[in-house]
Design an enzyme around this catalytic site. Structure first.
Site, PDB file in Angstrom:
ATOM      1  N   ASP A 171       0.824  -1.211   0.000  1.00  0.00           N
ATOM      2  CA  ASP A 171       0.000   0.000   0.000  1.00  0.00           C
ATOM      3  C   ASP A 171       0.858   1.262   0.000  1.00  0.00           C
ATOM      4  O   ASP A 171       2.050   1.228   0.291  1.00  0.00           O
ATOM      5  CB  ASP A 171      -0.929   0.017   1.228  1.00  0.00           C
ATOM      6  CG  ASP A 171      -0.160   0.001   2.546  1.00  0.00           C
ATOM      7  OD1 ASP A 171       0.741  -0.839   2.702  1.00  0.00           O
ATOM      8  OD2 ASP A 171      -0.442   0.850   3.415  1.00  0.00           O
ATOM      9  N   GLU A 238       0.130  -0.967   5.779  1.00  0.00           N
ATOM     10  CA  GLU A 238       1.181  -0.487   6.682  1.00  0.00           C
ATOM     11  C   GLU A 238       0.974   0.981   7.008  1.00  0.00           C
ATOM     12  O   GLU A 238       1.197   1.418   8.138  1.00  0.00           O
ATOM     13  CB  GLU A 238       2.558  -0.712   6.041  1.00  0.00           C
ATOM     14  CG  GLU A 238       3.731  -0.570   6.999  1.00  0.00           C
ATOM     15  CD  GLU A 238       4.181   0.869   7.232  1.00  0.00           C
ATOM     16  OE1 GLU A 238       4.836   1.127   8.252  1.00  0.00           O
ATOM     17  OE2 GLU A 238       3.880   1.747   6.402  1.00  0.00           O
TER      18      GLU A 238
END
Ligand code: NAG
Ligand code: NAG
Ligand code: NAG
Ligand code: NAG
Ligand code: NAG
Length: 618
Positions: A171, A238
């Site tokens: 991400d 994250e």
């Protein structure tokens, strides 16, 4: 890196621009000299005594570690040559550019995968990895965890060797739509301008993810096979705390492989940078903890035409002020990463001011010197102070619903980053202590973390000795509690010295080998420089890289991986200073990575993978 936690890669220890260090150097020298003139006799002794007591354990360095086996050396050299070819560069640019073009943004407070269509871009990342790395698809086993978490395994031929994990996240931090027009190249273009690859995620963390995949794909193509099992763990949120990604990956990895089953983990983290004329690499070997503490005040409501002296909002304001008047102390302590980092700087920085260098050396056994370093160096630097101490920041405040109604409750959330020697409990206890006497003087009861610290009986019994104590009672109630259920203790520290430091030595040697081989001229510096604790430098040292324990003010996905190994390294093999003058763009506009930096990351993983296969020591 987690957006809420570390806003820029310059948050890593020793990663400030060199110019600022020079500024400190200028500030520091007069400080120390004045101190000595003003009669700090002990300190005067320290700086006037030329015999620096610099113990052998102070930031000892290992040699560069190059792949040595007949299986690896030839291929490693071939790989190194290949990095310089146009054909490979084109391939590498294409793989990263394509991944950047998938806008895999993660947001705070998202519902779980399956309940929010925004997660679906992660599926596109998976399709991309399958299509672009077909040999990995064929050779590795793949498990999907909580839909979008990925665990790949390449099973080694020798099951008695502990496997290791290469981690990265899929991400990226969302691009603020209002800033799109200010990007030199659109954020999801993956544009290559002849020098850099542009776009969100170019640096954080898609270059690493792509470099891991491309290195392995290339090794398979060259018929290389591992003896030691290689595991890849790719989270997908994250930047939003890892609650759906790494949290589940950590559990799944522990269930599949067992506790302490891995030799080491390498995830994103600190890079390398010039500090006082010497290049330092600072892999993260610790992380601070965190806790969000809710401070709530309640009192009877009523119509605001007949108000009390203080409403809950007024009480809350006083309490917040009390917090800000009482910041946590910043105390530099030995046996901590920031301290070890300073020792490395003192031991190896070519141009560190002598006074600072001596103070740091002395601080190993002199408390006066330790306080001096704390006062003249640590406390002068916002980043260093934040690293050393527990921090507090009132980040959310809420109260009141109507302009003519007294607010029955009001609350604030205080965000803490907990220093590595402290704990969630100690933080909770300190917050309680901070407001207890004020709460008494405001006639408020206080319940803190389940305990009645100031009960109602405090006001209804004899304490209020004046006049009619029987009629007195509290004016309201304060409650302190842990908010959001996501508090985190400081991470266990990765061993960097002593008998358990083999993985650290292996990583250090790998970093050096990568750095020197990427700059062929550097090899000479390494081979001619003295090993170990050489305090005096010669010209060759200009090209040296020193590896120091490092730490960030934030957290990575590894906060869920503690049970898997004691040897967690948070490290990106790249120049952490890149673009510090023109904003690197991590988490902001114009994120990009120079091709050469990206190629060096590929070289790092190649070297790491081959070295890990040879290391029989862990
Ligand atoms: C990836 O592997 C799966 C089986 O594991 C296979 O069905 C699929 O065709 C492969 N895809 C590519 C692009 O090689
Ligand atoms: C923190 O305090 C709570 C309540 O006093 C206690 O139950 C818990 O064991 C403590 N945790 C640690 C890690 O000390
Ligand atoms: C607290 O209560 C005492 C006793 O009732 C009173 O004298 C005092 O003024 C009160 N203080 C505040 C801040 O309300
Ligand atoms: C690590 O193991 C302990 C003890 O089994 C367990 O309580 C904890 O939840 C585990 N941590 C993680 C992050 O899974
Ligand atoms: C596997 O590794 C162990 C530990 O290094 C070594 O002793 C053993 O000989 C290896 N086995 C094979 C089959 O290579």
């Amino acid at each position: 890196m987690d957006s809420k936690v570390s806003e820029s890669p310059s948050n890593w220890v020793m990663t400030r621009p060199r110019s600022r260090y020079h500024l400190y150097a200028l500030l520091l020298i007069p400080c120390l000299l004045l101190g000595s003139l003003a009669g700090h006799r002990r300190y005067y002794y320290a700086i006037s005594n030329p015999d620096i007591d610099f113990s052998a354990s102070s930031c000892a360095q290992v040699d560069a570690l190059y792949p040595q086996s007949s299986k690896n050396t030839g291929l490693w050299e071939e790989f190194g040559q290949m990095l310089g070819t146009d054909e490979f560069k084109e391939l590498a640019i294409g793989k990263l550019s394509g991944l950047i073009q998938i806008p895999s943004e993660s947001y705070d407070n998202m519902p779980p995968p399956g309940q929010d269509s925004r997660w679906e871009t992660m599926g596109l990342v998976h399709d991309y990895l399958v299509a672009e790395f077909p040999l990995i698809n064929k050779t590795f086993s793949l498990a999907k965890v909580n839909t979008y978490g990925l665990i790949y395994e390449w099973t080694g031929t020798n099951s008695s060797l502990k496997p290791y994990i290469l981690a990265a996240h899929q991400d990226v931090v969302p691009v603020n739509p209002e800033t799109v027009s200010t990007w030199t190249h659109p954020p999801y273009s993956g544009f290559f301008d002849g020098e850099s690859i542009w776009g969100r995620g170019a640096s954080d963390d898609k270059a690493s993810l792509t470099a891991i995949m491309l290195t392995l794909e290339t090794l398979i193509k060259k018929d290389w096979t591992p003896e030691r099992t290689i595991v890849l763990a790719f989270g997908f949120d994250e930047e939003a705390s890892g609650i759906y990604g790494a949290k589940y990956l950590g559990k799944a990895l522990e269930e599949t492989y067992g506790r302490d089953a891995f030799a080491f983990i390498v995830d994103e983290g600190g890079g390398f940078k010039d500090v006082y004329g010497t290049i330092f690499a600072t892999p993260g070997v610790a992380e601070k903890g965190h806790a969000d503490i809710k401070l709530e005040v309640t009192s009877p409501g009523g119509h605001s035409s007949v108000p009390p002296v203080h409403t809950t909002i007024g009480y809350l304001a006083s309490l917040i002020t009390e917090f800000e008047k009482n910041p946590y102390p910043v105390e530099l302590a030995r046996d901590t990463v920031p301290y070890d980092n300073l020792v490395c700087m003192a031991a190896h920085s070519r141009d560190i001011p002598h006074s600072l260098k001596r103070a740091i050396f002395r601080s190993g056994h002199s408390n006066a010197a330790l306080h001096r370093v704390e006062k003249d160096f640590v406390l002068q630097d916002k980043f260093y102070s934040s690293l050393v101490g527990t921090t507090q920041a009132v980040d959310i405040v809420s109260g009141g619903v109507k302009s003519n109604a007294l607010p029955e409750s009001a609350f604030a959330i205080i965000n803490h980053r907990i220093n590595t020697l402290s704990s969630v409990n100690e933080t909770a206890a300190r917050d309680t202590q901070t407001i207890t006497s004020l709460a008494r003087s405001l006639n408020l009861t206080l319940k803190a973390f389940g305990e009645d610290v100031i009960p109602e009986s405090f006001y209804t019994t004899s304490h209020c000795s004046s006049q009619s104590s029987s009629t007195s009672s509290s004016k309201g109630h304060i409650e302190l509690s842990l908010a959001f259920n996501h508090e985190l203790e400081p991470a266990p520290r990765t061993p960097t010295s002593g008998k358990d430091s083999k993985p650290w030595d292996f990583l250090s040697g790998t970093i050096k080998a990568t750095y020197y081989s990427h700059r062929a001229q550097g090899i000479k510096a390494e081979t001619t420089a003295t090993k170990g604790d050489d305090v005096n430098f010669d010209v060759e040292d200009e090209k040296k890289i020193i590896v120091s324990p490092g730490m960030s003010t934030g957290n990575t996905d590894t906060k869920y991986y503690w049970n898997l190994t004691r040897h967690i390294f948070r490290y990106n093999h790249k120049n952490a200073a890149y673009g510090s003058e023109i904003a690197t763009g991590v988490h902001t506009v114009n994120e990009n990575i120079p091709l050469d930096h990206y190629l060096e990351i590929i070289r790092f993983f190649t070297t790491l993978i081959m070295n890990a296969d040879e290391a029989e020591v862990f």
